[in-house]
Design a protein around this motif. Structure first.
Motif, PDB file in Angstrom:
ATOM      1  N   UNK A  15      11.536 -14.331   1.400  1.00 41.41           N
ATOM      2  CA  UNK A  15      10.989 -13.171   1.067  1.00 41.41           C
ATOM      3  C   UNK A  15      10.455 -13.023  -0.344  1.00 41.41           C
ATOM      4  N   UNK A  16       9.353 -12.920  -0.506  1.00 40.17           N
ATOM      5  CA  UNK A  16       8.671 -12.861  -1.804  1.00 40.17           C
ATOM      6  C   UNK A  16       8.360 -11.634  -2.113  1.00 40.17           C
ATOM      7  N   UNK A  17       8.803 -10.823  -3.257  1.00 46.08           N
ATOM      8  CA  UNK A  17       8.828  -9.724  -3.827  1.00 46.08           C
ATOM      9  C   UNK A  17       8.095  -9.737  -5.095  1.00 46.08           C
ATOM     10  N   UNK A  18       7.285  -8.531  -5.326  1.00 43.13           N
ATOM     11  CA  UNK A  18       6.862  -8.357  -6.730  1.00 43.13           C
ATOM     12  C   UNK A  18       6.717  -6.915  -6.906  1.00 43.13           C
ATOM     13  N   UNK A  19       7.082  -6.305  -7.871  1.00 41.74           N
ATOM     14  CA  UNK A  19       6.670  -5.025  -8.308  1.00 41.74           C
ATOM     15  C   UNK A  19       5.813  -4.731  -9.030  1.00 41.74           C
ATOM     16  N   UNK A  20       4.836  -3.823  -8.731  1.00 40.81           N
ATOM     17  CA  UNK A  20       3.316  -3.480  -9.470  1.00 40.81           C
ATOM     18  C   UNK A  20       3.105  -2.399  -9.804  1.00 40.81           C
ATOM     19  N   UNK A  21       3.026  -1.804 -11.229  1.00 37.24           N
ATOM     20  CA  UNK A  21       2.553  -0.295 -11.624  1.00 37.24           C
ATOM     21  C   UNK A  21       1.294  -0.209 -12.179  1.00 37.24           C
ATOM     22  N   UNK A  22       0.457  -1.355 -11.947  1.00 34.97           N
ATOM     23  CA  UNK A  22      -0.685  -1.245 -13.176  1.00 34.97           C
ATOM     24  C   UNK A  22      -1.705  -1.840 -12.034  1.00 34.97           C
ATOM     25  N   UNK A  23      -1.519  -1.938 -10.948  1.00 35.36           N
ATOM     26  CA  UNK A  23      -2.673  -2.417  -9.798  1.00 35.36           C
ATOM     27  C   UNK A  23      -3.554  -1.197  -9.155  1.00 35.36           C
ATOM     28  N   UNK A  24      -4.617  -1.316  -9.115  1.00 35.94           N
ATOM     29  CA  UNK A  24      -5.314  -0.376  -8.092  1.00 35.94           C
ATOM     30  C   UNK A  24      -5.012  -0.475  -6.894  1.00 35.94           C
ATOM     31  N   UNK A  25      -4.246   0.633  -6.465  1.00 33.53           N
ATOM     32  CA  UNK A  25      -3.755   0.773  -4.846  1.00 33.53           C
ATOM     33  C   UNK A  25      -4.765   0.619  -3.819  1.00 33.53           C
ATOM     34  N   UNK A  26      -5.993   0.536  -4.169  1.00 34.41           N
ATOM     35  CA  UNK A  26      -6.958   0.286  -3.203  1.00 34.41           C
ATOM     36  C   UNK A  26      -7.216  -1.077  -2.945  1.00 34.41           C
ATOM     37  N   UNK A  27      -6.723  -2.095  -3.582  1.00 37.33           N
ATOM     38  CA  UNK A  27      -6.725  -3.322  -3.473  1.00 37.33           C
ATOM     39  C   UNK A  27      -5.824  -4.024  -2.601  1.00 37.33           C
ATOM     40  N   UNK A  28      -4.544  -3.016  -2.082  1.00 37.12           N
ATOM     41  CA  UNK A  28      -3.475  -3.534  -1.421  1.00 37.12           C
ATOM     42  C   UNK A  28      -3.960  -4.069  -0.024  1.00 37.12           C
ATOM     43  N   UNK A  29      -4.832  -3.504   0.742  1.00 39.01           N
ATOM     44  CA  UNK A  29      -5.081  -3.875   2.140  1.00 39.01           C
ATOM     45  C   UNK A  29      -5.901  -5.232   1.990  1.00 39.01           C
TER      46      UNK A  29
END
Length: 158
Positions: A15-29
């Motif tokens: 299980x690979x995990x990363x916390x992100x607070x500065x990424x454009x959420x539109x990129x998630x899909x």
């Protein structure tokens, strides 16, 4: 030959995990699609609150170890993370079987899941239902309902 009474799959995965607070959420899909295309078994995002009360997202990718390098490359290239966490995971999956169900829109695959020989999951294949709905102009839920009903009706005839 498939024997749903005894078959199941036990895998050792990461299980690979990363916390992100500065990424454009539109990129998630887009990121999710790339990860699935690279062989991820599961990808999901979880909203989180990070340090200093900042809203963020946690990316979770379940992947077989032999595909880990591809997944790392995509996550580092497509997200703003500076690091990844790895959690070793043992995964127990249901025995699976695919069957074709006849509908007024043509045959549609259904995935069956068995636990200790008992059918516990039945799910029409989404992409096939979606394609049938678009082709015929009927609501997606109607296609799903007919697939489920036709599967149940044919099962009682067995």
């Amino acid at each position: 030959m498939f024997d749903h009474r005894t078959e199941h799959v036990d895998d050792h995965m990461v299980l690979v995990q990363a916390n992100l607070d500065d990424m454009n959420p539109e990129f998630s899909s887009y990121v999710m699609d790339r990860l699935f295309e690279a062989g991820a078994n599961d990808v999901y995002w979880v909203p989180i609150i990070m340090k200093k009360g900042r809203p963020g997202m946690m990316l979770n990718v379940l992947v077989a170890e032999e595909r880990l390098e591809q997944i790392e490359t995509i996550v580092f290239a497509e997200t703003t993370t500076l690091g990844l966490r790895y959690v070793r995971a043992e995964v127990h999956r249901l025995a699976r079987q695919f069957v074709q169900v006849e509908t007024e829109w043509g045959p549609i695959a259904v995935k069956l899941g068995f636990h200790r020989g008992e059918l516990v999951q039945m799910a029409p294949e989404f992409k096939e239902c979606e394609a049938a709905a678009k082709r015929s102009g009927v609501p997606l839920k109607r296609v799903y309902e007919e697939v489920r009903r036709n599967y149940a009706d044919n099962r009682t005839l067995e």
